[in-house]
Design an enzyme around this catalytic site. Structure first.
Site, PDB file in Angstrom:
ATOM      1  N   LYS A 281       4.530  -4.419  -2.126  1.00  0.00           N
ATOM      2  CA  LYS A 281       3.980  -5.473  -2.979  1.00  0.00           C
ATOM      3  C   LYS A 281       5.089  -6.421  -3.429  1.00  0.00           C
ATOM      4  O   LYS A 281       6.248  -6.009  -3.517  1.00  0.00           O
ATOM      5  CB  LYS A 281       3.346  -4.828  -4.231  1.00  0.00           C
ATOM      6  CG  LYS A 281       2.024  -4.160  -3.992  1.00  0.00           C
ATOM      7  CD  LYS A 281       1.436  -3.647  -5.301  1.00  0.00           C
ATOM      8  CE  LYS A 281       0.110  -2.958  -5.073  1.00  0.00           C
ATOM      9  NZ  LYS A 281      -0.959  -3.863  -4.629  1.00  0.00           N
ATOM     10  N   ARG A 355      -8.470   3.681  -0.780  1.00  0.00           N
ATOM     11  CA  ARG A 355      -9.593   4.151   0.052  1.00  0.00           C
ATOM     12  C   ARG A 355      -9.194   5.356   0.887  1.00  0.00           C
ATOM     13  O   ARG A 355     -10.032   6.171   1.257  1.00  0.00           O
ATOM     14  CB  ARG A 355     -10.113   2.976   0.900  1.00  0.00           C
ATOM     15  CG  ARG A 355      -9.107   2.401   1.841  1.00  0.00           C
ATOM     16  CD  ARG A 355      -9.462   0.991   2.292  1.00  0.00           C
ATOM     17  NE  ARG A 355      -9.106  -0.016   1.300  1.00  0.00           N
ATOM     18  CZ  ARG A 355      -9.327  -1.322   1.434  1.00  0.00           C
ATOM     19  NH1 ARG A 355      -9.926  -1.782   2.514  1.00  0.00           N
ATOM     20  NH2 ARG A 355      -8.956  -2.177   0.496  1.00  0.00           N
TER      21      ARG A 355
HETATM   22  N1  BES Z   1      -4.177  -0.904  -6.481  1.00  0.00           N
HETATM   23  C1  BES Z   1      -4.372  -2.034  -5.647  1.00  0.00           C
HETATM   24  C2  BES Z   1      -5.467  -2.954  -6.146  1.00  0.00           C
HETATM   25  C3  BES Z   1      -5.136  -3.812  -7.329  1.00  0.00           C
HETATM   26  C4  BES Z   1      -4.316  -4.905  -7.211  1.00  0.00           C
HETATM   27  C5  BES Z   1      -5.702  -3.524  -8.557  1.00  0.00           C
HETATM   28  C6  BES Z   1      -4.050  -5.693  -8.318  1.00  0.00           C
HETATM   29  C7  BES Z   1      -5.445  -4.333  -9.655  1.00  0.00           C
HETATM   30  C8  BES Z   1      -4.616  -5.406  -9.541  1.00  0.00           C
HETATM   31  C9  BES Z   1      -4.761  -1.585  -4.247  1.00  0.00           C
HETATM   32  O1  BES Z   1      -4.195  -0.398  -3.822  1.00  0.00           O
HETATM   33  C10 BES Z   1      -4.303  -2.643  -3.318  1.00  0.00           C
HETATM   34  O2  BES Z   1      -3.128  -2.831  -3.215  1.00  0.00           O
HETATM   35  N2  BES Z   1      -5.234  -3.293  -2.654  1.00  0.00           N
HETATM   36  C11 BES Z   1      -4.926  -4.345  -1.768  1.00  0.00           C
HETATM   37  C12 BES Z   1      -5.827  -4.207  -0.567  1.00  0.00           C
HETATM   38  C13 BES Z   1      -5.450  -5.117   0.559  1.00  0.00           C
HETATM   39  C14 BES Z   1      -4.143  -4.701   1.163  1.00  0.00           C
HETATM   40  C15 BES Z   1      -6.555  -5.070   1.592  1.00  0.00           C
HETATM   41  C16 BES Z   1      -5.167  -5.663  -2.476  1.00  0.00           C
HETATM   42  O3  BES Z   1      -6.129  -5.777  -3.231  1.00  0.00           O
HETATM   43  O4  BES Z   1      -4.353  -6.569  -2.303  1.00  0.00           O
HETATM   44 MN    MN Z   2      -2.313  -0.693  -2.926  1.00  0.00          MN
END
Ligand code: BES
Ligand code: MN
Ligand code: ZN
Length: 498
Positions: A281, A355
């Site tokens: 991230k 997931r």
């Molecule tokens: N934990 C995150 C989702 C999230 C992001 C929750 C920001 C709250 C605030 C999740 O694991 C994630 O990183 N999801 C990705 C999915 C993508 C790679 C398809 C996302 O939402 O960017």
């Molecule tokens: Mn994630």
């Protein structure tokens, strides 16, 4: 934080009740509803004077403290606006005003004369439950890693004068329920607020054991990575592969119902820190990914509330706990893993890890032959874009389950909004190299995430709650404990014919 005790009383016929503070809710019409029986002439005169001088108008949110030498020692006027019968929105606002006004006062006890407020018969129990829950949650302070404690209200007891409107015994039951739900919410907040270096998967496992010691009806079993490998949980294990912290599958089993009653199963995403893994991230706000176990925290908080309320149903809480980190042993984009269900998954993005842990936990849930299965997860940033922070996203193919969760959300004011789970979205997660891909491209990110989970929940009465927007606030930063209140309400509704 010492807990605030709530006690309902019928004080309508006595002015001789001794209190450090009489809280009097007033509407904006300047009328004093039957204060003669509650306050003596001098005190009533003071209240009248405050209104006459224009210091207090009864406007919603307004509060005014009058200090006396006698009994009561203080009178706290709290405004709720529109006169006449008060609706739930105004009740919520009134509860908020009461806490705000009480917080800075140096008192141990106060008496709220709620009998002066005109409540609809259907709202009386609800109002008391909300009051106790609101004050309990409003008085939560995160302290664990601070060297100086933060100030909370000194209040130890709130007496609620309900008059003749509601039997004192049922009023006390409503107050107790609200307090226990509030404590469940606070426990969820505390777990979610803890930093990732304290709140690891093994820490969560120890918290589950601790919780089980509070009730003989609650038992806990913990699956370590060895056990998960034996069960073929390749998806869950692919997430913890890059971390020094071992994953845990935590199973909390509350047996409040009959042995043959099918359990309600809650499954929480428990990523104790989500760095994104190899699909790292960006740096901004990455600290907030300690909240990525908010779903798990809500399962803990709900299990606590259910066991403290001693609900006559069977409830199982499953937490899939892992840390998502990059390293030489981490799962890489393009890797294919095999889930416990036997389906292969192409991990196109290691940041879509929620997931992956959930699909194996959901497969594991099948062995309990559940009445319903609800998973709760801070699953997608796309959910925050779609709904912001006010609603949790609800996905299910089961209309009856959807309605029950929407109703519980309204009742608890911890609301859900239903999103589509149409087959049309399913092809976005097709893969050339596995049965399923773990991401579905740019459009409808929270929906394709739900579609992924749907492939592991065929034949179950299943709902998915994406709480990415509702689980925590960014300013000021802190966990909300959502959706503990909604989930507990859903389970309470199962115990009463509605
Ligand atoms: N934990 C995150 C989702 C999230 C992001 C929750 C920001 C709250 C605030 C999740 O694991 C994630 O990183 N999801 C990705 C999915 C993508 C790679 C398809 C996302 O939402 O960017
Ligand atoms: Mn994630
Ligand atoms: Zn995540």
């Amino acid at each position: 934080m010492p807990a605030i005790a709530f006690t309902a009383k019928n004080l309508s016929d006595t002015a001789r009740h001794t209190t450090q503070c009489a809280i009097i809710p007033l509407a904006s019409d300047g009328k004093l509803p039957g204060l003669g029986k509650l306050l003596d002439k001098t005190s009533t005169g003071l209240v009248k004077e405050a209104i006459k001088l224009g210091d207090f108008s009864g406007k919603e949110g307004q509060h005014q403290l009058l200090t006396l030498a006698g009994n009561p020692q203080r009178i706290l006027l709290v405004g709720y606006g529109k006169p006449g019968s008060i609706d739930r929105k105004a009740i919520r606002s009134l509860c908020n005003t009461i806490y705000t006004a009480l917080k800075p006062l140096n008192l141990k006890e106060a008496t709220l004369h709620l009998n002066t407020v005109k409540l609809k018969a259907a709202d009386r129990q609800w109002c008391l439950g909300f009051l106790a829950r609101h004050i309990t949650t409003a008085n939560y302070r995160y302290q664990r890693t601070l060297s100086k404690p933060k100030k909370a209200a000194k209040l130890a007891r709130l007496i609620v004068n309900v008059g003749n409107d509601i039997p004192v015994a049922s009023a006390n039951r409503a107050l107790k329920t609200g307090k226990l739900v509030g404590e469940g919410v606070n426990s969820a907040r505390e777990l979610a607020n803890l930093p990732g270096n304290i709140c690891t998967p093994t820490y969560l496992a120890s918290e589950a054991r601790k919780l089980s010691r509070r009730s003989s009806k609650l038992s806990v079993s913990i699956l370590d990575e060895k056990k998960m490998r034996e069960l073929g949980m390749g998806a869950l294990l692919s997430v913890s592969a890059g971390s020094q912290q071992e994953a845990r599958l935590i199973v909390m089993n509350f047996k409040g119902g009959k042995a043959k009653d099918a359990p309600y199963v809650l499954v929480g995403k428990g990523i104790t820190f989500d760095s994104g893994g190899i699909s790292l991230k960006p740096g901004a706000k990455m600290d907030e990914m300690k909240f990525d176990m908010g779903g798990a925290a809500s399962v803990f908080g709900t299990m606590q509330a259910v066991s403290e309320l001693d609900l006559p149903i069977n409830v199982i809480g499953i937490v899939a706990a892992a840390e998502n980190m990059p390293s030489g042993t981490a799962t890489k984009p393009g890797d294919v893993v095999t889930s416990m269900a036997g389906k292969t998954i192409e991990v196109l993005n290691t940041d879509a890890e929620g997931r992956l842990v959930l699909c194996d936990a959901l497969t594991y849930a099948r062995r309990f032959k559940p009445a319903t299965v609800i998973d709760i997860a801070t699953l997608t940033g796309a959910c925050v874009v779609a709904l912001g922070s006010h609603a949790s996203a609800l996905f299910t193919r089961d209309d009856a389950l959807a309605q029950a969760l929407l109703d519980a959300g309204e009742e608890s004011h911890d609301r859900n909004w239903r999103m589509p789970l149409w087959d049309d979205y399913q092809r976005q997660i097709n893969s050339n190299f596995a049965d399923i891909a773990n991401i579905g491209g740019p459009g409808g990110g929270s929906i394709t995430a739900a579609c992924f989970l749907s492939r592991f929940t065929e034949g179950l009465s299943w709902a998915h709650l994406d709480i990415a927007g509702s689980a925590w606030d960014s300013t000021p930063k802190g966990a909300t404990g959502r959706p503990v209140a909604m989930l507990t309400q859903y389970l309470i509704d199962k115990t009463t014919a509605r």
